[in-house]
Write a protein that holds these residues in place. Structure first.
Motif, mmCIF file in Angstrom:
data_model
loop_
_atom_site.group_PDB
_atom_site.id
_atom_site.type_symbol
_atom_site.label_atom_id
_atom_site.label_comp_id
_atom_site.label_asym_id
_atom_site.label_seq_id
_atom_site.Cartn_x
_atom_site.Cartn_y
_atom_site.Cartn_z
ATOM 1 N N GLN A 96 -2.914 9.275 3.519
ATOM 2 C CA GLN A 96 -1.854 9.556 2.728
ATOM 3 C C GLN A 96 -1.067 9.576 3.658
ATOM 4 N N PHE A 156 4.304 1.793 -1.197
ATOM 5 C CA PHE A 156 4.107 2.003 -2.409
ATOM 6 C C PHE A 156 3.694 2.311 -3.614
ATOM 7 N N GLY A 157 2.703 1.641 -3.365
ATOM 8 C CA GLY A 157 1.406 1.512 -4.668
ATOM 9 C C GLY A 157 0.488 2.511 -4.722
ATOM 10 N N SER A 158 0.133 2.752 -3.433
ATOM 11 C CA SER A 158 -1.314 4.027 -3.080
ATOM 12 C C SER A 158 -0.117 4.825 -2.760
ATOM 13 N N GLY A 159 0.695 4.938 -2.165
ATOM 14 C CA GLY A 159 1.169 6.302 -1.118
ATOM 15 C C GLY A 159 0.522 6.080 -0.039
ATOM 16 N N THR A 160 -0.211 5.474 0.525
ATOM 17 C CA THR A 160 -1.367 5.965 1.568
ATOM 18 C C THR A 160 -0.277 4.184 2.762
ATOM 19 N N TYR A 176 7.365 12.330 -7.696
ATOM 20 C CA TYR A 176 7.632 11.397 -7.466
ATOM 21 C C TYR A 176 5.660 10.453 -8.384
ATOM 22 N N TYR A 177 5.594 9.433 -8.370
ATOM 23 C CA TYR A 177 5.444 8.196 -9.151
ATOM 24 C C TYR A 177 4.575 7.431 -8.333
ATOM 25 N N ASN A 178 3.571 6.709 -8.142
ATOM 26 C CA ASN A 178 3.174 5.676 -7.545
ATOM 27 C C ASN A 178 3.943 5.073 -8.133
ATOM 28 N N ASN A 179 4.328 3.284 -7.465
ATOM 29 C CA ASN A 179 4.470 2.291 -8.282
ATOM 30 C C ASN A 179 3.294 1.603 -8.280
ATOM 31 N N TYR A 203 3.968 14.351 -6.000
ATOM 32 C CA TYR A 203 3.702 13.765 -6.866
ATOM 33 C C TYR A 203 3.801 14.249 -8.039
ATOM 34 N N GLU A 249 0.389 -1.114 -0.202
ATOM 35 C CA GLU A 249 0.363 0.128 -0.139
ATOM 36 C C GLU A 249 1.130 1.677 -0.045
#
Lengths: 205, 206
Positions: B159, B150-154, B173-176, B166, B148
């Motif tokens: 958050q 690295f995938g959604s930043g939460t 930054y981009y979510n992976n 972002y 969660e």
């Protein structure tokens, strides 16, 4: 007919039991050391899925679904037995695997000696129960659709385990870091195979 | 009571990373922390009580029919859990979909009943079941926190990565997106096993 073909292809590739939903992982990892046993287990899974899923479908349609008992008496139309589906499904799976084992032992001893050990194992294979639960959740409309789904997902599972077994046979000759040997590298490999299978996800049927 | 009963299942005999049990239903629920926590709790409760009940019944069940009795006991517990989830947290229950039902065939439960509850007194069996559930839950939570974050930043819906980082807000930054995909759960567990086995050399395979 077209919907059957699309369900069939979809359940093999797009919604592959192993790579998209991780069903039947325990035996998938434990019995994938050689191609021969993997093939045996794969065939047994296809077989049991194709037998149990239609039975569960009929039970669900005519007994468990909300209002399904209306054919018995109109006053039962409000009855909802769907909370019993877990216990009924697992009972059907367990008893049918037992039955299949006995029948196979009696009539085809050759098949029994190759499949026999896997059949009791299959009763607690998540792929079998998962097939029935997905059937319930997605609400397939006809018996033919449910059976096609069973056949497709069984073949998808078999395909996955046979290809993993083939890779693991080759892997014996490669030099894997010590802590990663065995289980660790297998997990990572299944993950990479899953990534490869994801390329099918773009297919719209 | 032997300390091993509740320490071992967490680390040296962890059901997921060492005994390879219960992988089936565990990986698909780890995209977010919340369903993973609910799943971990459900499995812990079911494992504990299934162990307790089977241990109480162990001297009265004929050996030949024990598998079916186990399935009935476990299925009953899972139906209870499912109904409670549907009543009190319907959203999570929808997210978990078929995986609540699949607790029935979770190998940890059957495995612990066979390996421990059928040969031990009720209280140690209960503890063993709860500890194994906790060992399973620990892995689930670790994996889901990583995915969660690295995938959604939460984490648990809060958050963590600052929004100003972002790219869409002018940051870098981009979510992976890979983390959200199902195969990543497998790769993460593989890496986890790697870390565990580098520390504990006895677990390494030849």
């Amino acid at each position: 007919m077209q919907d059957l073909i699309s369900i069939f292809v979809k359940s093999i590739f797009v919604e592959n039991m192993v790579f998209a939903y991780f069903l039947g992982m325990c035996s998938f990892l434990a019995v994938s050391k050689s191609v021969k046993t993997a093939t045996g287990l794969g065939i047994a899974v296809i077989f049991v899925l194709v037998v149990t899923l239609p039975v569960n479908y009929i039970l669900y349609e005519y007994v468990l679904k909300p209002g399904a008992l209306a054919w018995l008496d109109p006053s039962y139309a409000n009855l909802d037995l769907s909370f019993l589906s877990f216990i009924i499904f697992i009972a059907v799976v367990a008893s049918i695997t037992q039955l299949v084992e006995m029948i196979v032992e009696k009539f085809t001893p050759g098949l029994y000696s190759s499949l026999g050990i896997f059949l009791p194992l299959i009763a607690v294979n998540c792929a079998i129960l998962g097939g029935s639960l997905f059937m319930q959740e997605r609400g397939y409309e006809t018996l033919a659709q449910a059976t096609t789904y069973a056949l497709g997902s069984g073949i998808g599972w078999a395909l996955a385990i046979i290809s993993l077994a083939a890779i693991r046979e080759k892997l014996k000759y490669s030099n894997v870091p010590k802590p990663l040997r065995g289980l660790g590298i297998t997990f990572i490999m299944v993950g990479l195979m899953g990534l490869a299978f994801m390329s099918f996800m773009g297919i719209k049927l | 009571m032997d300390k091993k009963i509740y320490i071992d299942p967490l680390f040296r005999k962890n059901p997921v990373t060492v005994l390879v049990l219960g992988i089936c239903s565990s990986l698909a629920v780890t995209v977010k922390v919340e369903p993973a926590l609910v799943m971990a709790l459900s499995v812990t409760i079911v494992t504990g009580f299934a162990n307790l009940i089977m241990s109480l019944l162990r001297n009265t069940i004929p050996n030949r029919i024990r598998i079916i009795v186990q399935l009935v006991v476990v299925a009953m517990l899972v139906i209870l859990v499912d109904q409670i989830l549907k009543a009190y947290s319907y959203e999570v229950s929808k997210q978990l979909s078929v995986f609540v039902g699949l607790i029935i065939t979770n190998c940890i439960i059957m495995g612990r009943i066979e390996a421990f509850a059928l040969g031990n007194k009720p209280f140690p069996s209960l503890i063993d079941g709860l500890a194994n559930g906790a060992g399973y839950g620990m892995i689930l939570v670790i994996i889901s926190v990583l995915r969660e974050l690295f995938g959604s930043g939460t984490i648990y819906g809060f958050q963590i990565i600052p929004l100003s980082w972002y790219a869409k807000n002018g940051g870098f930054y981009y979510n992976n997106g890979l983390m959200i995909l199902p195969p990543m759960a497998l790769i993460l567990i593989g890496l986890f096993i790697w870390v565990q086995r580098s520390f504990d050399k006895d677990l390494q395979e030849k």
